[in-house]
Design a protein around this motif. Structure first.
Motif, PDB file in Angstrom:
ATOM      1  N   GLY A 300       0.791  -1.221   0.000  1.00  0.00           N
ATOM      2  CA  GLY A 300       0.000   0.000   0.000  1.00  0.00           C
ATOM      3  C   GLY A 300       0.822   1.269   0.000  1.00  0.00           C
ATOM      4  O   GLY A 300       0.280   2.365  -0.195  1.00  0.00           O
ATOM      5  N   ALA A 301       2.135   1.151   0.213  1.00  0.00           N
ATOM      6  CA  ALA A 301       2.994   2.340   0.215  1.00  0.00           C
ATOM      7  C   ALA A 301       4.051   2.267  -0.875  1.00  0.00           C
ATOM      8  O   ALA A 301       4.363   3.270  -1.508  1.00  0.00           O
ATOM      9  CB  ALA A 301       3.671   2.510   1.580  1.00  0.00           C
ATOM     10  N   SER A 302       4.621   1.088  -1.112  1.00  0.00           N
ATOM     11  CA  SER A 302       5.610   0.944  -2.176  1.00  0.00           C
ATOM     12  C   SER A 302       4.922   1.027  -3.536  1.00  0.00           C
ATOM     13  O   SER A 302       3.696   0.950  -3.635  1.00  0.00           O
ATOM     14  CB  SER A 302       6.361  -0.376  -2.022  1.00  0.00           C
ATOM     15  N   SER A 303       5.707   1.126  -4.594  1.00  0.00           N
ATOM     16  CA  SER A 303       5.165   1.551  -5.883  1.00  0.00           C
ATOM     17  C   SER A 303       4.207   0.543  -6.519  1.00  0.00           C
ATOM     18  O   SER A 303       3.350   0.939  -7.297  1.00  0.00           O
ATOM     19  CB  SER A 303       6.317   1.823  -6.866  1.00  0.00           C
ATOM     20  N   LYS A 304       4.343  -0.742  -6.209  1.00  0.00           N
ATOM     21  CA  LYS A 304       3.464  -1.736  -6.801  1.00  0.00           C
ATOM     22  C   LYS A 304       2.789  -2.552  -5.709  1.00  0.00           C
ATOM     23  O   LYS A 304       3.256  -2.643  -4.588  1.00  0.00           O
ATOM     24  CB  LYS A 304       4.254  -2.685  -7.717  1.00  0.00           C
ATOM     25  N   SER A 305       1.685  -3.191  -6.056  1.00  0.00           N
ATOM     26  CA  SER A 305       0.945  -4.010  -5.102  1.00  0.00           C
ATOM     27  C   SER A 305       1.342  -5.467  -5.255  1.00  0.00           C
ATOM     28  O   SER A 305       1.522  -5.960  -6.371  1.00  0.00           O
ATOM     29  CB  SER A 305      -0.563  -3.871  -5.326  1.00  0.00           C
ATOM     30  N   SER A 306       1.448  -6.178  -4.122  1.00  0.00           N
ATOM     31  CA  SER A 306       1.780  -7.603  -4.178  1.00  0.00           C
ATOM     32  C   SER A 306       0.667  -8.401  -4.836  1.00  0.00           C
ATOM     33  O   SER A 306       0.867  -9.543  -5.210  1.00  0.00           O
ATOM     34  CB  SER A 306       2.035  -8.142  -2.765  1.00  0.00           C
ATOM     35  N   ARG A 307      -0.521  -7.819  -4.974  1.00  0.00           N
ATOM     36  CA  ARG A 307      -1.630  -8.544  -5.584  1.00  0.00           C
ATOM     37  C   ARG A 307      -1.474  -8.629  -7.100  1.00  0.00           C
ATOM     38  O   ARG A 307      -2.151  -9.391  -7.758  1.00  0.00           O
ATOM     39  CB  ARG A 307      -2.954  -7.877  -5.219  1.00  0.00           C
ATOM     40  N   GLU A 308      -0.583  -7.818  -7.655  1.00  0.00           N
ATOM     41  CA  GLU A 308      -0.291  -7.898  -9.087  1.00  0.00           C
ATOM     42  C   GLU A 308       0.884  -8.857  -9.254  1.00  0.00           C
ATOM     43  O   GLU A 308       1.985  -8.574  -8.821  1.00  0.00           O
ATOM     44  CB  GLU A 308       0.060  -6.535  -9.648  1.00  0.00           C
ATOM     45  N   LYS A 309       0.658  -9.984  -9.846  1.00  0.00           N
ATOM     46  CA  LYS A 309       1.661 -11.033  -9.917  1.00  0.00           C
ATOM     47  C   LYS A 309       2.966 -10.503 -10.501  1.00  0.00           C
ATOM     48  O   LYS A 309       2.979  -9.886 -11.567  1.00  0.00           O
ATOM     49  CB  LYS A 309       1.140 -12.195 -10.754  1.00  0.00           C
ATOM     50  N   ASP A 310       4.078 -10.770  -9.751  1.00  0.00           N
ATOM     51  CA  ASP A 310       5.427 -10.404 -10.188  1.00  0.00           C
ATOM     52  C   ASP A 310       5.606  -8.899 -10.381  1.00  0.00           C
ATOM     53  O   ASP A 310       6.521  -8.468 -11.083  1.00  0.00           O
ATOM     54  CB  ASP A 310       5.795 -11.126 -11.497  1.00  0.00           C
ATOM     55  N   GLU A 311       4.754  -8.090  -9.782  1.00  0.00           N
ATOM     56  CA  GLU A 311       4.862  -6.645  -9.977  1.00  0.00           C
ATOM     57  C   GLU A 311       5.361  -5.902  -8.743  1.00  0.00           C
ATOM     58  O   GLU A 311       5.572  -4.703  -8.808  1.00  0.00           O
ATOM     59  CB  GLU A 311       3.510  -6.069 -10.409  1.00  0.00           C
ATOM     60  N   ALA A 312       5.503  -6.577  -7.616  1.00  0.00           N
ATOM     61  CA  ALA A 312       6.007  -5.898  -6.423  1.00  0.00           C
ATOM     62  C   ALA A 312       7.454  -5.464  -6.655  1.00  0.00           C
ATOM     63  O   ALA A 312       8.259  -6.202  -7.227  1.00  0.00           O
ATOM     64  CB  ALA A 312       5.924  -6.823  -5.218  1.00  0.00           C
ATOM     65  N   VAL A 313       7.793  -4.261  -6.218  1.00  0.00           N
ATOM     66  CA  VAL A 313       9.117  -3.690  -6.487  1.00  0.00           C
ATOM     67  C   VAL A 313       9.746  -3.222  -5.179  1.00  0.00           C
ATOM     68  O   VAL A 313       9.114  -2.499  -4.402  1.00  0.00           O
ATOM     69  CB  VAL A 313       9.014  -2.497  -7.471  1.00  0.00           C
ATOM     70  N   TRP A 314      10.984  -3.641  -4.948  1.00  0.00           N
ATOM     71  CA  TRP A 314      11.720  -3.168  -3.778  1.00  0.00           C
ATOM     72  C   TRP A 314      12.061  -1.689  -3.923  1.00  0.00           C
ATOM     73  O   TRP A 314      12.216  -1.182  -5.034  1.00  0.00           O
ATOM     74  CB  TRP A 314      13.036  -3.939  -3.622  1.00  0.00           C
ATOM     75  N   GLU A 315      12.225  -1.022  -2.794  1.00  0.00           N
ATOM     76  CA  GLU A 315      12.747   0.346  -2.794  1.00  0.00           C
ATOM     77  C   GLU A 315      13.717   0.493  -1.630  1.00  0.00           C
ATOM     78  O   GLU A 315      13.772  -0.337  -0.722  1.00  0.00           O
ATOM     79  CB  GLU A 315      11.609   1.370  -2.693  1.00  0.00           C
ATOM     80  N   ALA A 316      14.497   1.565  -1.665  1.00  0.00           N
ATOM     81  CA  ALA A 316      15.504   1.786  -0.635  1.00  0.00           C
ATOM     82  C   ALA A 316      14.838   2.070   0.708  1.00  0.00           C
ATOM     83  O   ALA A 316      13.870   2.836   0.792  1.00  0.00           O
ATOM     84  CB  ALA A 316      16.411   2.950  -1.021  1.00  0.00           C
ATOM     85  N   LEU A 317      15.364   1.473   1.754  1.00  0.00           N
ATOM     86  CA  LEU A 317      14.865   1.741   3.103  1.00  0.00           C
ATOM     87  C   LEU A 317      14.936   3.228   3.422  1.00  0.00           C
ATOM     88  O   LEU A 317      14.065   3.767   4.119  1.00  0.00           O
ATOM     89  CB  LEU A 317      15.691   0.946   4.117  1.00  0.00           C
ATOM     90  N   TRP A 318      15.959   3.883   2.878  1.00  0.00           N
ATOM     91  CA  TRP A 318      16.172   5.311   3.211  1.00  0.00           C
ATOM     92  C   TRP A 318      15.057   6.208   2.685  1.00  0.00           C
ATOM     93  O   TRP A 318      14.964   7.368   3.089  1.00  0.00           O
ATOM     94  CB  TRP A 318      17.522   5.783   2.695  1.00  0.00           C
ATOM     95  N   ASN A 319      14.210   5.703   1.804  1.00  0.00           N
ATOM     96  CA  ASN A 319      13.065   6.498   1.357  1.00  0.00           C
ATOM     97  C   ASN A 319      12.127   6.834   2.505  1.00  0.00           C
ATOM     98  O   ASN A 319      11.297   7.744   2.381  1.00  0.00           O
ATOM     99  CB  ASN A 319      12.281   5.749   0.270  1.00  0.00           C
ATOM    100  N   TYR A 320      12.253   6.104   3.617  1.00  0.00           N
ATOM    101  CA  TYR A 320      11.344   6.289   4.751  1.00  0.00           C
ATOM    102  C   TYR A 320      12.046   6.862   5.981  1.00  0.00           C
ATOM    103  O   TYR A 320      11.485   6.848   7.072  1.00  0.00           O
ATOM    104  CB  TYR A 320      10.692   4.945   5.109  1.00  0.00           C
ATOM    105  N   GLU A 321      13.268   7.386   5.794  1.00  0.00           N
ATOM    106  CA  GLU A 321      14.007   7.843   6.968  1.00  0.00           C
ATOM    107  C   GLU A 321      13.328   9.033   7.648  1.00  0.00           C
ATOM    108  O   GLU A 321      13.395   9.165   8.877  1.00  0.00           O
ATOM    109  CB  GLU A 321      15.451   8.184   6.605  1.00  0.00           C
ATOM    110  N   ASP A 322      12.685   9.898   6.902  1.00  0.00           N
ATOM    111  CA  ASP A 322      12.029  11.042   7.544  1.00  0.00           C
ATOM    112  C   ASP A 322      10.916  10.600   8.495  1.00  0.00           C
ATOM    113  O   ASP A 322      10.682  11.219   9.529  1.00  0.00           O
ATOM    114  CB  ASP A 322      11.444  11.982   6.485  1.00  0.00           C
ATOM    115  N   GLN A 323      10.246   9.506   8.142  1.00  0.00           N
ATOM    116  CA  GLN A 323       9.134   9.029   8.965  1.00  0.00           C
ATOM    117  C   GLN A 323       9.567   8.066  10.061  1.00  0.00           C
ATOM    118  O   GLN A 323       9.009   8.078  11.161  1.00  0.00           O
ATOM    119  CB  GLN A 323       8.101   8.312   8.082  1.00  0.00           C
ATOM    120  N   TYR A 324      10.584   7.217   9.774  1.00  0.00           N
ATOM    121  CA  TYR A 324      10.844   6.086  10.665  1.00  0.00           C
ATOM    122  C   TYR A 324      12.285   5.985  11.165  1.00  0.00           C
ATOM    123  O   TYR A 324      12.658   4.968  11.743  1.00  0.00           O
ATOM    124  CB  TYR A 324      10.442   4.779   9.971  1.00  0.00           C
TER     125      TYR A 324
END
Length: 413
Positions: A300-324
């Motif tokens: 729900g936050a990363s660019s693709k949904s796991s419900r779309e087969k083979d479409e989930a995409v990793w992103e850098a952990l540092w994209n969330y440093e401001d929040q977490y």
């Protein structure tokens, strides 16, 4: 609060240098009073950096010093349990390098001594304080991962050159490879994972059982033959007991699994960190080398949904440093960045002295220390039985049950 600064003695000169960044950054909280090392040749370097430090060659001298409040035990692994117990019984707070113990009986003796003295005891597991590990911990506590179902950790570091001196005599690492066959050095890979799962924490999960297996010992005799010739005892394949790679699979009360690997002799580049975490709503993979970012996927936050087969995409952990970003890293980032082990060397000493001054349990207390360290003897038991499952004690619950039973006039044994 106790009086500040905490007056500290470091026992073991080489590893003791890990705390220098914190000593210099926290003069109002901690003061280095004494250094102890039997090798006097290392004393001069400390005197140059800390002109007022007292220099000892005997651990007993440290224990007799009335102006030493706490000791950092940075000696070889096999000395940790005995020296920690001696220091506690002498009235000193204790920060010890990893692991805390290597026998279950030592674990119980350490727990009882810490509880009976009321002193602060902390294990210096610096990997728990690495920036990505603390940020993931913050995300878990915020609920981003949902239910945790699997975690993994590994310590993969070719330490063969550290198993001997220049003459080919074995160091403590060499002795361990000669006499043990277990998950020998588990806390770097296990500590952060246990914190994510809330092991030993109210409302958290608990460990249930473990299966451990090891490979055959292959690397060490080749290495010693090449380094010191065929006449060296280490050139004999039968000289070594420890398998090159050790793997444990652990189950938890809530149905999660944990896989651990320790390998400090296989020839390959150093994996400074190797972690993974899978929840129902998010997944994490640590970086493998300094050229990579740690990776996160959040439903729900990363660019693709796991419900779309083979479409989930990793992103850098540092994209969330401001929040977490973890609050400790927000506060101490400048100081920690210059410390070793990804900032962990700064935070272990900062947390230790803060827990003394604030009269509270440290972030890694005696129950964490013995739980994580107990994997050494428990994995040896499982591996020697061909991978038979063994139970993992819940030291805190079992001690409370025994204490309550005895106070009520009935032993639980």
């Amino acid at each position: 609060m106790a009086n500040a600064p905490v007056r500290l003695a470091i026992v073991g000169a080489r590893r003791g240098r890990a705390g220098r960044a914190a000593l210099k950054a926290l003069p109002e909280k901690v003061q280095l009073i004494a250094l102890c090392d039997p090798d006097e040749s290392v004393h001069s370097g400390w005197r140059e950096e800390f002109p007022n430090v007292r220099l000892y060659t005997s651990f007993e001298q440290v224990l007799r010093a009335d102006d030493v409040d706490a000791v950092l035990i940075a000696t070889p692994l096999l000395l940790h349990p005995e020296q920690a117990l001696m220091a506690l019984r002498a009235g000193k707070h204790v920060l010890t390098e990893v692991p805390a113990c290597y026998a279950v009986e030592q674990c119980w003796e350490l727990v009882e001594t810490v509880e009976s003295t009321g002193l602060v005891y902390m294990m210096a597991e610096n990997y728990c304080f690495m920036r990505p590990n603390m940020m993931v911990h913050n995300m878990v506590q915020a609920g981003l991962f949902g239910d945790l179902v699997h975690a993994e950790g590994a310590y993969i570091h070719d330490c063969k050159p550290l198993t001997h001196d220049t003459q080919g005599n074995l160091t403590w690492r060499g002795e361990i490879n000669r006499i043990w066959n277990s998950v020998t050095y588990p806390t770097h890979s296990f500590g952060p994972v246990c914190q994510w799962l809330g092991i030993n924490r109210p409302g958290g999960d608990r460990l249930v059982s473990m299966v451990a297996v090891t490979t055959a010992p292959r690397a060490m005799h080749h290495y010693y033959r090449d380094m010191f010739g065929g006449d060296h005892p280490g050139a004999d394949p039968n000289y070594w007991s420890q398998g090159d790679s050790q793997v444990a699979v652990i189950t938890t009360e809530r149905g999660a699994t944990i896989t651990l690997r320790v390998d400090w002799v296989s020839s390959r580049p150093h994996n400074m960190t190797h972690y993974g975490l899978q929840g129902t709503e998010a997944a994490y993979l640590s970086e493998r080398h300094p050229g990579e970012d740690p990776l996160i996927w959040i439903g729900g936050a990363s660019s693709k949904s796991s419900r779309e087969k083979d479409e989930a995409v990793w992103e850098a952990l540092w994209n969330y440093e401001d929040q977490y970003e973890h609050p400790l890293w927000k506060r101490w980032r400048n100081e920690a960045t210059n410390a070793g082990h990804g900032g962990g060397d700064f935070f272990v000493l900062e947390e230790f002295v803060a827990s003394i001054l604030e009269k509270r349990r440290p972030a890694i207390d005696v129950y964490d220390a013995v739980t994580w360290s107990s994997l050494i003897p428990l994995s040896a038991k499982s591996a020697s039985a061909g991978g038979r499952p063994v139970s993992i004690p819940d030291f805190k619950v079992e001690r409370e049950s025994l204490t309550n039973g005895l106070s009520g006039g009935t032993s639980v044994k």
